[in-house]
Design an enzyme around this catalytic site. Structure first.
Site, short mmCIF file in Angstrom:
data_model
loop_
_atom_site.label_atom_id
_atom_site.label_comp_id
_atom_site.label_asym_id
_atom_site.label_seq_id
_atom_site.Cartn_x
_atom_site.Cartn_y
_atom_site.Cartn_z
N ASP A 34 -28.69 62.21 56.45
CA ASP A 34 -27.67 62.19 55.57
C ASP A 34 -27.96 62.65 54.15
O ASP A 34 -29.08 62.79 53.80
CB ASP A 34 -27.06 60.83 55.38
CG ASP A 34 -25.39 60.67 55.47
OD1 ASP A 34 -25.02 61.31 54.38
OD2 ASP A 34 -24.86 59.89 56.30
N VAL A 63 -26.58 69.72 55.63
CA VAL A 63 -26.88 70.35 56.68
C VAL A 63 -26.53 71.84 56.59
O VAL A 63 -26.47 72.64 57.60
CB VAL A 63 -25.65 69.74 57.68
CG1 VAL A 63 -26.03 68.43 58.08
CG2 VAL A 63 -24.19 69.98 57.11
N ASN A 89 -22.95 65.49 63.51
CA ASN A 89 -21.92 64.63 63.38
C ASN A 89 -21.22 64.75 61.95
O ASN A 89 -20.03 64.42 61.66
CB ASN A 89 -22.43 63.22 63.41
CG ASN A 89 -21.26 62.21 62.81
OD1 ASN A 89 -19.77 61.96 63.34
ND2 ASN A 89 -21.88 61.68 61.72
N TYR A 155 -9.84 72.23 57.23
CA TYR A 155 -10.76 71.23 58.38
C TYR A 155 -10.32 71.62 59.64
O TYR A 155 -11.23 71.85 60.49
CB TYR A 155 -10.10 69.78 58.11
CG TYR A 155 -10.75 68.66 58.89
CD1 TYR A 155 -12.11 68.34 58.63
CD2 TYR A 155 -10.05 68.36 59.94
CE1 TYR A 155 -12.61 67.23 59.53
CE2 TYR A 155 -10.54 67.35 60.96
CZ TYR A 155 -11.96 66.82 60.76
OH TYR A 155 -12.36 65.89 61.32
#
Length: 248
Positions: A34, A63, A89, A155
Site C-alpha cells: 500500500d 502500483v 486490489n 472509474y
C-alpha cells in the site's frame, strides 16, 4: 493455499486487508502492499500477533511505478520464495463526470485502476514461471459492467478495461499454467465507501436485492476461491459478487 506466496495491493485496510487475511488464514505467505505505511505496518503487526508470524510482511508500493513493482517482487522472492498469487486490489474513484474530469484526474484514475493491474502482472508473471505457475485476480467493479449515473466516467472506463485486460492475459498465459480472472464487487463496507454521500449509498442499497453492503470477507472469499486449486479450470472469467445489483 499452503505453500503459496501472494502479493496483495491496497492491502493496508478495507478489502485488501481482508483479502490478505483470508489468504493467511488458509496457509499462504503474503506481502501486503500500500502507500498507507502506518496502516500497513499496523496490519502486518496485527497479523503477526494473530498467529501468522513469519508469513506476513508489509511493503510500500505505488502500483503505477514499475520500479516499485520490481522492488516488491524481489523482496517477496527473498522473503518467501517465487510468487504464485497476485491480487490487484488497489484502486481510486473517479466521479467528476465527462465534462468536469480534468486530464490529470482522468490519467490518475486510469493509471491506478488499469495501468497498476497491468504493471502488477508484468512484474509478477516471471516469478510465477519460476514457481511453475500462478494465478491473478484483478479487481474490476459493478461499474465495469453497468453505468452508475453518478459521473463515474473515468472509474467505469478503467474498470471496464480491466475486464478485457484480464481476458487477454488469461488467453496469453494459459499454456504456462498461469490463470487470470477478475472480480466485480458490489458495495462493500470499507472505510472509503463509508464516506459516500448518504443519499448515494442509500440509493445503491435500494438497488441491491440483498439490501445491504458486503462484508469485506465476503468478497475476499471469492478471491480465495479464484486463487486456489479449487479454481484450477477457471481463467479469463468475471466473478460478480454484488448482492444482485447487476441482476436487475
Amino acid at each position: 493455499m499452503n505453500g503459496k506466496v501472494a502479493i496483495v495491493t491496497g492491502g493496508a485496510q478495507g478489502l485488501g486487508a481482508a483479502e490478505a487475511e483470508i489468504l493467511l488464514d488458509h496457509g499462504a505467505s503474503v506481502v501486503a502492499c500500500d502507500i498507507r505505511d502506518d496502516e500497513g505496518e499496523a496490519f502486518a503487526a496485527a497479523m503477526e500477533a494473530a498467529g501468522h508470524g513469519g508469513r506476513i510482511a508489509y511493503q510500500r508500493l505505488d502500483v503505477t511505478s514499475a520500479d516499485d513493482w520490481a522492488r516488491v517482487v524481489a523482496f517477496a522472492e527473498r522473503r518467501f520464495g517465487p510468487l504464485t498469487s497476485l491480487v490487484n486490489n488497489a484502486g481510486i474513484p473517479g466521479r467528476a463526470g465527462v465534462e468536469n474530469t480534468t486530464e490529470e484526474g482522468w490519467q490518475r484514475t486510469i493509471d491506478v485502476d488499469l495501468k497498476g493491474s497491468w504493471l502488477g502482472m508484468k512484474a509478477c508473471i516471471p516469478s510465477f514461471r519460476r514457481a511453475g505457475g500462478g494465478a491473478v485476480v484483478n479487481t474490476s467493479s459493478t461499474y465495469g459492467l453497468v453505468a452508475s449515473g453518478h459521473g463515474s466516467t473515468a472509474y467505469s472506463a478503467a474498470k471496464g478495461a480491466v475486464v478485457m485486460l484480464t481476458k487477454a492475459a488469461a488467453a496469453e498465459y494459459a499454456r504456462e499454467n498461469i490463470r487470470v480472472n477478475c472480480i466485480h464487487p458490489g458495495v462493500v463496507d470499507t472505510p472509503r465507501n463509508q464516506t459516500l454521500p448518504p443519499d448515494w449509498l442509500e440509493g445503491l442499497l435500494r438497488k441491491t436485492p440483498l439490501g445491504r453492503m458486503a462484508a469485506p470477507r465476503e468478497i475476499a472469499s471469492a478471491v480465495l476461491f479464484l486463487l486456489s486449486n479449487e479454481a484450477s479450470y477457471v481463467t479469463g472469467t468475471s466473478l460478480v459478487v454484488d448482492g444482485g445489483y447487476t441482476a436487475i
